[in-house]
Write a protein that holds these residues in place. Structure first.
Motif, PDB file in Angstrom:
ATOM      1  N   THR A 116       0.812  -1.210   0.000  1.00 51.20           N
ATOM      2  CA  THR A 116       0.000   0.000   0.000  1.00 51.20           C
ATOM      3  C   THR A 116       0.852   1.270   0.000  1.00 51.20           C
ATOM      4  O   THR A 116       0.383   2.323  -0.422  1.00 51.20           O
ATOM      5  N   ARG A 117       2.080   1.161   0.496  1.00 51.19           N
ATOM      6  CA  ARG A 117       2.972   2.319   0.540  1.00 51.19           C
ATOM      7  C   ARG A 117       4.402   1.823   0.628  1.00 51.19           C
ATOM      8  O   ARG A 117       4.673   0.781   1.212  1.00 51.19           O
ATOM      9  N   THR A 118       5.316   2.585   0.043  1.00 54.21           N
ATOM     10  CA  THR A 118       6.725   2.217   0.118  1.00 54.21           C
ATOM     11  C   THR A 118       7.582   3.460   0.290  1.00 54.21           C
ATOM     12  O   THR A 118       7.204   4.556  -0.130  1.00 54.21           O
ATOM     13  N   SER A 119       8.691   3.274   0.931  1.00 54.08           N
ATOM     14  CA  SER A 119       9.685   4.329   1.091  1.00 54.08           C
ATOM     15  C   SER A 119      11.044   3.668   0.882  1.00 54.08           C
ATOM     16  O   SER A 119      11.317   2.614   1.456  1.00 54.08           O
ATOM     17  N   THR A 120      11.869   4.281   0.053  1.00 52.19           N
ATOM     18  CA  THR A 120      13.160   3.675  -0.281  1.00 52.19           C
ATOM     19  C   THR A 120      14.282   4.645   0.013  1.00 52.19           C
ATOM     20  O   THR A 120      14.183   5.831  -0.293  1.00 52.19           O
ATOM     21  N   VAL A 121      15.341   4.131   0.626  1.00 44.76           N
ATOM     22  CA  VAL A 121      16.563   4.903   0.817  1.00 44.76           C
ATOM     23  C   VAL A 121      17.701   4.149   0.151  1.00 44.76           C
ATOM     24  O   VAL A 121      17.751   2.918   0.183  1.00 44.76           O
ATOM     25  N   ILE A 122      18.590   4.904  -0.479  1.00 43.41           N
ATOM     26  CA  ILE A 122      19.741   4.314  -1.155  1.00 43.41           C
ATOM     27  C   ILE A 122      20.948   4.407  -0.242  1.00 43.41           C
ATOM     28  O   ILE A 122      21.238   5.478   0.314  1.00 43.41           O
ATOM     29  N   ALA A 123      21.650   3.307  -0.076  1.00 43.12           N
ATOM     30  CA  ALA A 123      22.879   3.301   0.720  1.00 43.12           C
ATOM     31  C   ALA A 123      23.990   3.942  -0.102  1.00 43.12           C
ATOM     32  O   ALA A 123      24.204   3.571  -1.258  1.00 43.12           O
ATOM     33  N   LEU A 124      24.679   4.909   0.473  1.00 40.58           N
ATOM     34  CA  LEU A 124      25.769   5.582  -0.231  1.00 40.58           C
ATOM     35  C   LEU A 124      27.085   4.826  -0.089  1.00 40.58           C
ATOM     36  O   LEU A 124      27.864   4.732  -1.028  1.00 40.58           O
ATOM     37  N   ALA A 125      27.354   4.307   1.100  1.00 36.98           N
ATOM     38  CA  ALA A 125      28.588   3.564   1.333  1.00 36.98           C
ATOM     39  C   ALA A 125      28.361   2.608   2.495  1.00 36.98           C
ATOM     40  O   ALA A 125      27.628   2.919   3.433  1.00 36.98           O
ATOM     41  N   GLU A 126      28.996   1.462   2.428  1.00 34.05           N
ATOM     42  CA  GLU A 126      28.933   0.502   3.528  1.00 34.05           C
ATOM     43  C   GLU A 126      30.116   0.778   4.446  1.00 34.05           C
ATOM     44  O   GLU A 126      31.261   0.529   4.087  1.00 34.05           O
ATOM     45  N   LEU A 127      29.837   1.322   5.613  1.00 31.98           N
ATOM     46  CA  LEU A 127      30.905   1.687   6.539  1.00 31.98           C
ATOM     47  C   LEU A 127      31.315   0.540   7.449  1.00 31.98           C
ATOM     48  O   LEU A 127      32.464   0.449   7.862  1.00 31.98           O
ATOM     49  N   LEU A 128      30.370  -0.319   7.777  1.00 33.31           N
ATOM     50  CA  LEU A 128      30.656  -1.468   8.631  1.00 33.31           C
ATOM     51  C   LEU A 128      29.883  -2.647   8.070  1.00 33.31           C
ATOM     52  O   LEU A 128      28.664  -2.726   8.226  1.00 33.31           O
ATOM     53  N   PRO A 129      30.550  -3.550   7.363  1.00 34.45           N
ATOM     54  CA  PRO A 129      29.827  -4.691   6.790  1.00 34.45           C
ATOM     55  C   PRO A 129      29.285  -5.609   7.884  1.00 34.45           C
ATOM     56  O   PRO A 129      29.731  -5.561   9.033  1.00 34.45           O
ATOM     57  N   ARG A 130      28.336  -6.433   7.495  1.00 35.21           N
ATOM     58  CA  ARG A 130      27.755  -7.397   8.435  1.00 35.21           C
ATOM     59  C   ARG A 130      28.883  -8.172   9.088  1.00 35.21           C
ATOM     60  O   ARG A 130      29.790  -8.658   8.422  1.00 35.21           O
ATOM     61  N   ARG A 131      28.822  -8.247  10.396  1.00 33.28           N
ATOM     62  CA  ARG A 131      29.875  -8.930  11.136  1.00 33.28           C
ATOM     63  C   ARG A 131      29.281  -9.646  12.333  1.00 33.28           C
ATOM     64  O   ARG A 131      28.251  -9.220  12.868  1.00 33.28           O
ATOM     65  N   THR A 132      29.909 -10.721  12.705  1.00 25.08           N
ATOM     66  CA  THR A 132      29.486 -11.436  13.899  1.00 25.08           C
ATOM     67  C   THR A 132      30.669 -11.793  14.787  1.00 25.08           C
ATOM     68  O   THR A 132      30.476 -12.247  15.904  1.00 25.08           O
ATOM     69  N   GLY A 133      31.881 -11.572  14.294  1.00 25.37           N
ATOM     70  CA  GLY A 133      33.081 -11.926  15.051  1.00 25.37           C
ATOM     71  C   GLY A 133      33.118 -11.356  16.450  1.00 25.37           C
ATOM     72  O   GLY A 133      33.318 -12.103  17.428  1.00 25.37           O
ATOM     73  N   PRO A 134      32.933 -10.045  16.628  1.00 34.18           N
ATOM     74  CA  PRO A 134      32.960  -9.492  17.985  1.00 34.18           C
ATOM     75  C   PRO A 134      31.864 -10.073  18.883  1.00 34.18           C
ATOM     76  O   PRO A 134      32.083 -10.280  20.075  1.00 34.18           O
ATOM     77  N   LEU A 135      30.702 -10.357  18.312  1.00 29.81           N
ATOM     78  CA  LEU A 135      29.617 -10.955  19.079  1.00 29.81           C
ATOM     79  C   LEU A 135      29.997 -12.362  19.537  1.00 29.81           C
ATOM     80  O   LEU A 135      29.780 -12.738  20.683  1.00 29.81           O
ATOM     81  N   VAL A 136      30.587 -13.135  18.624  1.00 29.00           N
ATOM     82  CA  VAL A 136      31.034 -14.487  18.965  1.00 29.00           C
ATOM     83  C   VAL A 136      32.080 -14.425  20.078  1.00 29.00           C
ATOM     84  O   VAL A 136      32.013 -15.166  21.057  1.00 29.00           O
ATOM     85  N   GLN A 137      33.046 -13.527  19.951  1.00 27.06           N
ATOM     86  CA  GLN A 137      34.094 -13.405  20.961  1.00 27.06           C
ATOM     87  C   GLN A 137      33.516 -13.008  22.317  1.00 27.06           C
ATOM     88  O   GLN A 137      33.893 -13.562  23.348  1.00 27.06           O
ATOM     89  N   ALA A 138      32.590 -12.047  22.319  1.00 23.85           N
ATOM     90  CA  ALA A 138      31.989 -11.607  23.569  1.00 23.85           C
ATOM     91  C   ALA A 138      31.159 -12.716  24.203  1.00 23.85           C
ATOM     92  O   ALA A 138      31.188 -12.910  25.420  1.00 23.85           O
TER      93      ALA A 138
END
Length: 170
Positions: free
Chosen positions: A132-154
């Motif tokens: 019924t409605r949409t809103s779109t934003v464009i990513a300009l740059a990926e500053l921090l890619p998906r990560r799980t390493g720090p979560l696993v370590q913690a």
């Protein structure tokens, strides 16, 4: 609540994240444990859903899709998510779909070859009439890619923030 991961699980996950091609034998040598131990740990982590696959990570940009956008969709609630989700599964440029709180119902991450191609992808996303409605934003740059390493370590070190139900008054 699933059992927390221990130090060996944490080191194994970190090793596989850093060097996914290492294999079970290489991991056992690197970690100084038996091959059977590594295999048993991997099997247990898969069963628990901690890891789901050993597939390579594919970079859409390298495939010719340098534009990333996030579309918030409001949908007709009486139809539910499943018909729209099935439609979205058929669009190769749709990478993720999440239910959300706030102004919309779904957050969809899409990729495109350029801005005109993004318009084509968005048109395809909303083509069913269920949106019924949409809103779109464009990513300009990926500053921090998906990560799980720090979560696993913690988590492996017992430093992760406990779930609200686990918090006890001091």
């Amino acid at each position: 609540m699933p059992a927390p991961i221990d130090d060996l699980d944490s080191r194994l996950l970190a090793l596989l994240t850093e060097r996914p091609q290492i294999g079970v034998l290489g991991a056992s040598r690197e970690l100084g444990v038996a091959r059977g131990t590594v295999q048993a740990r991997l099997d247990r982590l898969v069963r628990r859903g901690v890891i789901s696959s050993f597939a390579p990570t594919v970079d859409p940009h390298s495939l010719g899709y340098p534009v990333t956008a996030f579309c918030t969709l409001a949908i007709r609630q009486q139809e539910g998510h499943e018909p729209l989700l099935e439609h979205l599964r058929g669009i190769p440029e749709v990478l993720e779909v999440h239910t959300i709180t706030g102004d919309g119902d779904l957050m969809v991450r899409v990729v495109a070859r350029d801005n005109p191609d993004l318009q084509r992808v968005i048109d395809s996303v909303v083509s069913t009439g269920m949106v019924t409605r949409t809103s779109t934003v464009i990513a300009l740059a990926e500053l921090l890619p998906r990560r799980t390493g720090p979560l696993v370590q913690a988590t492996g070190a017992g430093r992760a923030t406990p779930a609200p139900a686990d918090r006890r008054p001091g």
